[in-house]
Design a protein around this motif. Structure first.
Motif, mmCIF file in Angstrom:
data_model
loop_
_atom_site.group_PDB
_atom_site.id
_atom_site.type_symbol
_atom_site.label_atom_id
_atom_site.label_comp_id
_atom_site.label_asym_id
_atom_site.label_seq_id
_atom_site.Cartn_x
_atom_site.Cartn_y
_atom_site.Cartn_z
ATOM 1 N N TRP B 248 0.696 -1.082 0.009
ATOM 2 C CA TRP B 248 0.174 -0.042 -0.154
ATOM 3 C C TRP B 248 0.944 1.134 -0.004
ATOM 4 O O TRP B 248 1.764 1.422 0.808
ATOM 5 C CB TRP B 248 -0.816 -0.156 1.390
ATOM 6 C CG TRP B 248 -2.091 1.015 1.251
ATOM 7 C CD1 TRP B 248 -2.105 2.002 1.929
ATOM 8 C CD2 TRP B 248 -3.276 0.577 0.522
ATOM 9 N NE1 TRP B 248 -3.221 2.683 1.653
ATOM 10 C CE2 TRP B 248 -4.120 2.091 0.681
ATOM 11 C CE3 TRP B 248 -3.536 -0.202 -0.278
ATOM 12 C CZ2 TRP B 248 -5.218 2.256 0.175
ATOM 13 C CZ3 TRP B 248 -4.906 0.045 -0.890
ATOM 14 C CH2 TRP B 248 -5.758 1.287 -0.687
ATOM 15 N N GLY B 249 0.733 2.229 -0.884
ATOM 16 C CA GLY B 249 1.341 3.551 -0.900
ATOM 17 C C GLY B 249 1.130 3.950 -2.323
ATOM 18 O O GLY B 249 0.570 3.385 -3.285
ATOM 19 N N THR B 274 -2.549 -1.172 -3.415
ATOM 20 C CA THR B 274 -3.095 -0.178 -4.039
ATOM 21 C C THR B 274 -3.422 -0.446 -5.382
ATOM 22 O O THR B 274 -4.441 0.048 -6.083
ATOM 23 C CB THR B 274 -1.801 0.991 -4.023
ATOM 24 O OG1 THR B 274 -1.376 1.313 -2.795
ATOM 25 C CG2 THR B 274 -2.342 2.431 -4.627
ATOM 26 N N GLU B 294 -10.540 -6.063 -2.294
ATOM 27 C CA GLU B 294 -10.202 -4.727 -1.698
ATOM 28 C C GLU B 294 -8.978 -3.940 -1.994
ATOM 29 O O GLU B 294 -8.262 -3.475 -0.912
ATOM 30 C CB GLU B 294 -10.213 -4.889 0.069
ATOM 31 C CG GLU B 294 -11.496 -5.509 0.528
ATOM 32 C CD GLU B 294 -11.459 -5.923 1.852
ATOM 33 O OE1 GLU B 294 -10.660 -5.362 2.713
ATOM 34 O OE2 GLU B 294 -12.128 -6.758 2.316
ATOM 35 N N GLY B 296 -7.266 -0.979 -4.338
ATOM 36 C CA GLY B 296 -7.655 0.162 -4.885
ATOM 37 C C GLY B 296 -8.003 0.194 -6.307
ATOM 38 O O GLY B 296 -9.065 0.425 -6.669
ATOM 39 N N TRP B 297 -7.043 -0.312 -7.242
ATOM 40 C CA TRP B 297 -7.497 -0.626 -8.596
ATOM 41 C C TRP B 297 -7.120 -2.339 -8.490
ATOM 42 O O TRP B 297 -5.989 -2.666 -8.065
ATOM 43 C CB TRP B 297 -6.495 -0.175 -9.621
ATOM 44 C CG TRP B 297 -6.812 1.389 -9.916
ATOM 45 C CD1 TRP B 297 -7.372 1.778 -11.030
ATOM 46 C CD2 TRP B 297 -6.162 2.496 -9.294
ATOM 47 N NE1 TRP B 297 -7.615 3.224 -10.778
ATOM 48 C CE2 TRP B 297 -6.822 3.672 -10.049
ATOM 49 C CE3 TRP B 297 -5.512 2.787 -8.176
ATOM 50 C CZ2 TRP B 297 -6.601 4.700 -9.630
ATOM 51 C CZ3 TRP B 297 -4.913 4.175 -7.860
ATOM 52 C CH2 TRP B 297 -5.827 5.122 -8.310
ATOM 53 N N GLY B 317 -14.972 -6.082 -3.843
ATOM 54 C CA GLY B 317 -14.521 -4.970 -3.054
ATOM 55 C C GLY B 317 -13.462 -4.179 -3.086
ATOM 56 O O GLY B 317 -12.907 -3.420 -2.684
#
Lengths: 255, 413
Positions: B248-249, B274, B294, B296-297, B317
Motif C-alpha cells: 500500500w502506497g 493499491t 479490496e 484500490g485498482w 470490494g
C-alpha cells in the motif's frame, strides 16, 4: 436572548420533524454498521449520508422553520428587543436542534461501534456541515420574501455545493490539465464546504494512496495539525460569513 | 539435464559418505573455521559447534559441508563478507551469519557463490547483512529454509536479500526475507523455482525479476513491501498460488508487469494493494482464477498490452476493478465474477444475461487527469458513472465481459 432561543427550540421540538430526523439518522447508521462487518467501511458508507442528506435536511429545515416562525419573529420585533438578539436566538435554536439530532443519530452510534480518529473527523465534519447549511438556510430565507422562493433558493444552494460546483471543478481540471493544479484545486476546494469535508474525511480513512501525487500533496497539507486547523477554520468561516450577511440584511429588512 | 543432475547428486552424496568429519569448536582442537578449511580435503564435513566466530572473510575453496550445531554465530564485524564460496558442492547449514559489511563499490554479502554449481544453503539465519545470499553465474543450487532480516532504513545502504545474477536451475524454497532492499532479486536467471517463501517489509520490491525467463514461482507470500513485486523484461514466467497483500502506497503494486510475454498467472490472491496488477507492454498473458479483493485498482491495464486473457477471476470490494488509458484495447475478459455487476440471469445458468463493462467512466477520467481524483466519492462522480452505465459512450466498448458470473468462484488458498 436565551429566553427567545428557548421558545424557538420548544417550537421546533413541537412539530416532531427533528425527532423524525434523529430517528432516521440513527436507523441509517445502525443499519450500515450491521450490514457491513468491516466497521471502517461502514464509516465510509456513512460519508455519503453526511455529504448528501445532512446538508439537504439542514438547509431545507432551516428555511421552512424561518418562514413558519415568521409571525413569531414579527411579534418579537414589535417588542423592545434588539433585532440582532432575535436573529441570533433563532439561529442558535435551529442549530442546537439539528446538531443534537445529528450527534444522537450519527455521532453516538459511530463512536460506540467504531471509535477511532477517523470517526472523530467524520463526526466533526458532519457537525460543521450542519452549521454551515443552517447559516446558508438563513441566508436563503432572509434574502427572499415568500416561502416557495426561499425553499427554491435553499435547494439551489444545495445543488450548487453538492453537484454544480464539482462539475465546474471538473471542467477547470479538464481545461487546465496540462498545468500543475494541486495548489489551485486546494484553494478551490476551500470554496465548497461539502468538498472540503469530503476530502478531509477521505484522507483520514487512508485512501490517499489511491490518489497518487494529488493525494500525497493533500495528505501533506491536511494531514498536519495545521491542515486540520485550516479546514476547521475554513468551515467556520463558511458558518460565520453567511451568518453575518444574513444578520446585516435582517437588520435593515422591512419585515 | 535431469540425468546429469541425478548423477551429480549421487556423486555429491558419495563424497559425503566417504569424507572425514572435523569438529570446529571454540574449546576444541580446531577453534577456527578458516584454519580447519585449510586442513580439510574436498568432501569433508565441518561440524561447527555453538560459539561466536569473528574470522573476517571465510573463503570456502573446497567442496566442503559446513554444518552448524546449536546455531554458531559468524560475525562479519560490519566490515567483511562472511562466506565466499568458490568451489562447487558446498553446503552451508544451520549457521547464524550476522553484521556483513556495507560497501558502495562491492556487493558484499553474507554468502556469495561465484561461478560455482551444486551449492546447498540451508536453514541459516542471516541478520543485518548488506546483501544476504548472492549467487553469480551459479547453477543447480538450493537455497532453502533461510531466514534473512535486515534493519536498514535507507535504500542506498541496503542490499537485496537473495540476489541471483546469471544463474540457472536454482531452487529457492521456504525462505523468509525481511527488511532488505529487494527481497528476492533475479537478473538473467533461468529455469528456477521460487516456492513457499515469505518476503515482507522490504524497502523496494518483495520480488524483482529482470530478464529472467522460464522461471516459476508459487505459494509465496509478498506482504507490505515498499513497491510490491515487479516482473520486467521476462518471458514465460509462471506465477501460481501466491499471495500479494498490503502493498500500500502511492507507487506500490501488488504485481507490476512490464514488457513481459507469455506468462501464466493463476490462482493468486491480491488483497489490499493499491494496484493489484499493473500491466504495461504485456503480451499473451493468461490471468485465471485469481482473487482480487479490496484493492484500490484491481487491474490497471495500459493500452500497450495486447492479447491478454482474464478469465474466471473474482473481483470483490475493489475501488476500481479495471482501468485503462486507451480506447482500443485488444484484450479479452471472460467469465469473471464482478461484485459490481448488477445484471440479471433469467436462464438460471449462473451467467449474467447482459455484458458487464468493468471500466468506469470516472476511472477513465482519473487516468487522463490524475487531479480529478479529488472528486472521488462525490455526488457528481456517482451521477457520471450511472449515466454512462445506461448509455455507454466513453468507456471502451470492446473491454467487456460477455459472461459475467452471478456467483463468485471458490478460489481456495
Amino acid at each position: 436572548m436565551m429566553k427567545i432561543a428557548k421558545y424557538a427550540l420548544l417550537d421546533i421540538l413541537r412539530n416532531r420533524f427533528v425527532l423524525f430526523y434523529t430517528f432516521f439518522l440513527l436507523l441509517v447508521s445502525l443499519s450500515m454498521f450491521s450490514l457491513d462487518s468491516d466497521s471502517s467501511k461502514a464509516t465510509l458508507s456513512l460519508l455519503n449520508i453526511i455529504l448528501m442528506v445532512v446538508p439537504l435536511v439542514s438547509i431545507i429545515f432551516t428555511t421552512i422553520h424561518f418562514f413558519n416562525s415568521y409571525e413569531f419573529i414579527e411579534l418579537m420585533l414589535s417588542q423592545p428587543i434588539n433585532r440582532k438578539a432575535i436573529f441570533a436566538s433563532e439561529f442558535i435554536a435551529v442549530s442546537a436542534a439539528l446538531c443534537t439530532s445529528y450527534l444522537v443519530g450519527i455521532g453516538i452510534p459511530v463512536l460506540l461501534l467504531n471509535n477511532s480518529a477517523e470517526s472523530m473527523v467524520l463526526i466533526l465534519s458532519g457537525l460543521m456541515l450542519t452549521l454551515v447549511f443552517v447559516a446558508l438556510g438563513f441566508a436563503a430565507s432572509i434574502s427572499t420574501r415568500d416561502k416557495a422562493k426561499g425553499i427554491g433558493v435553499a435547494l439551489l444552494f444545495w445543488f450548487y455545493f453538492s453537484l454544480i460546483y464539482d462539475g465546474l471543478l471538473l471542467y477547470i481540471i479538464y481545461s487546465f490539465s496540462d498545468y500543475p493544479l494541486e495548489k489551485i484545486t486546494l484553494m478551490l476546494v476551500s470554496l465548497n464546504p461539502v468538498d472540503l469535508a469530503r476530502i478531509v474525511i477521505l484522507l483520514k480513512l487512508d485512501i490517499s494512496a489511491l490518489m497518487g501525487y494529488t493525494g500525497a500533496f493533500y495528505k501533506n497539507f491536511f494531514g498536519s495539525s495545521l491542515g486540520i486547523l485550516y479546514s476547521l477554520g475554513v468551515l467556520g468561516l463558511w458558518v460565520i460569513i453567511p451568518f453575518l450577511i444574513s444578520i446585516k440584511v435582517f437588520l435593515k429588512k422591512d419585515i | 539435464m535431469i540425468r546429469l543432475f541425478l548423477l551429480l547428486t549421487i556423486l555429491h552424496f558419495s563424497t559425503l559418505l566417504f569424507g572425514k568429519t572435523w569438529v570446529v569448536s571454540k574449546d576444541g582442537a580446531n577453534p577456527s573455521i578458516k584454519t580447519t578449511i585449510l586442513k580439510a580435503q574436498p568432501g569433508d564435513t565441518l561440524l561447527i559447534k555453538s560459539g561466536y566466530f569473528k574470522e573476517g572473510n571465510i573463503i570456502v575453496n573446497k567442496s566442503l559441508v559446513l554444518i552448524g550445531q546449536g546455531l554458531p554465530v559468524i560475525d562479519g564485524e560490519n566490515k567483511y563478507e562472511n562466506f565466499t564460496l568458490t568451489a562447487p558442492f558446498v553446503t552451508l547449514q544451520g549457521l547464524k551469519i550476522i553484521n556483513t559489511g556495507i560497501s558502495d563499490v562491492n556487493d558484499i554479502s553474507a554468502i556469495t557463490g561465484e561461478s560455482v554449481k551444486n551449492l546447498r544453503i540451508i536453514d541459516n539465519i542471516i541478520e543485518d547483512a548488506f546483501f544476504g545470499i548472492h549467487l553469480k553465474g551459479s547453477t543447480n543450487s538450493l537455497i532453502s529454509g533461510n531466514k534473512l532480516k535486515a534493519r536498514n532504513q535507507r535504500d542506498a545502504q541496503s542490499g537485496n536479500g537473495i540476489h541471483l545474477w546469471k544463474c540457472d536451475s536454482i531452487r529457492i524454497i521456504n525462505n523468509t526475507v525481511e527488511g532488505h532492499r529487494d527481497g528476492i532479486y533475479f537478473e538473467f536467471v533461468t529455469h528456477s523455482v521460487i516456492q513457499g517463501n515469505v518476503s515482507h517489509h522490504n524497502l523496494r520490491y518483495g520480488l524483482h525479476f529482470m530478464f529472467s525467463h522460464n522461471d516459476e514461482y508459487r505459494n509465496n507470500t509478498f506482504k507490505d513491501n515498499g513497491a510490491g513485486v515487479a516482473v520486467m523484461f521476462s518471458k514465460k514466467v509462471k506465477m501460481f498460488n501466491n499471495l500479494f497483500m498490503e502493498n500500500w502506497g502511492s507507487s506500490a503494486y501488488g504485481l507490476l508487469l512490464k514488457e513481459i510475454s507469455d506468462c501464466i498467472i493463476e490462482n493468486n490472491r491480491f488483497y489490499k494493494n493499491t494496484v493489484g496488477i499493473y500491466l504495461e507492454g504485456v503480451n499473451r498473458g493468461t490471468f485465471a482464477n485469481n482473487q482480487f479483493r479490496e484493492n484500490g485498482w484491481a487491474v490497471k491495464l495500459q493500452a500497450s498490452s495486447i492479447e491478454n486473457v482474464f478469465e474466471k477471476n473474482n473481483f470483490v470490494g475493489n475501488t476500481f476493478d479495471l482501468s485503462t488509458n486507451g480506447s482500443l484495447t485488444a484484450n479479452r475478459l471472460d467469465a469473471n465474477y464482478w461484485d459490481k455487476y448488477d445484471g440479471y440471469d433469467m436462464g438460471h445458468d449462473g451467467i449474467g444475461d447482459i455484458p458487464f463493462h468493468p471500466v468506469s467512466v470516472y476511472s477513465m477520467i482519473v487516468e487522463k487527469m490524475p487531479t480529478a481524483v479529488m472528486l472521488w466519492r462525490s455526488f457528481l462522480v456517482f451521477m457520471l458513472d450511472r449515466a454512462e452505465k445506461l448509455v455507454p459512450v466513453i468507456i471502451p466498448e470492446n473491454l467487456r465481459d460477455d459472461h459475467p458470473q452471478m456467483k463468485a468462484y471458490d478460489i481456495s488458498s
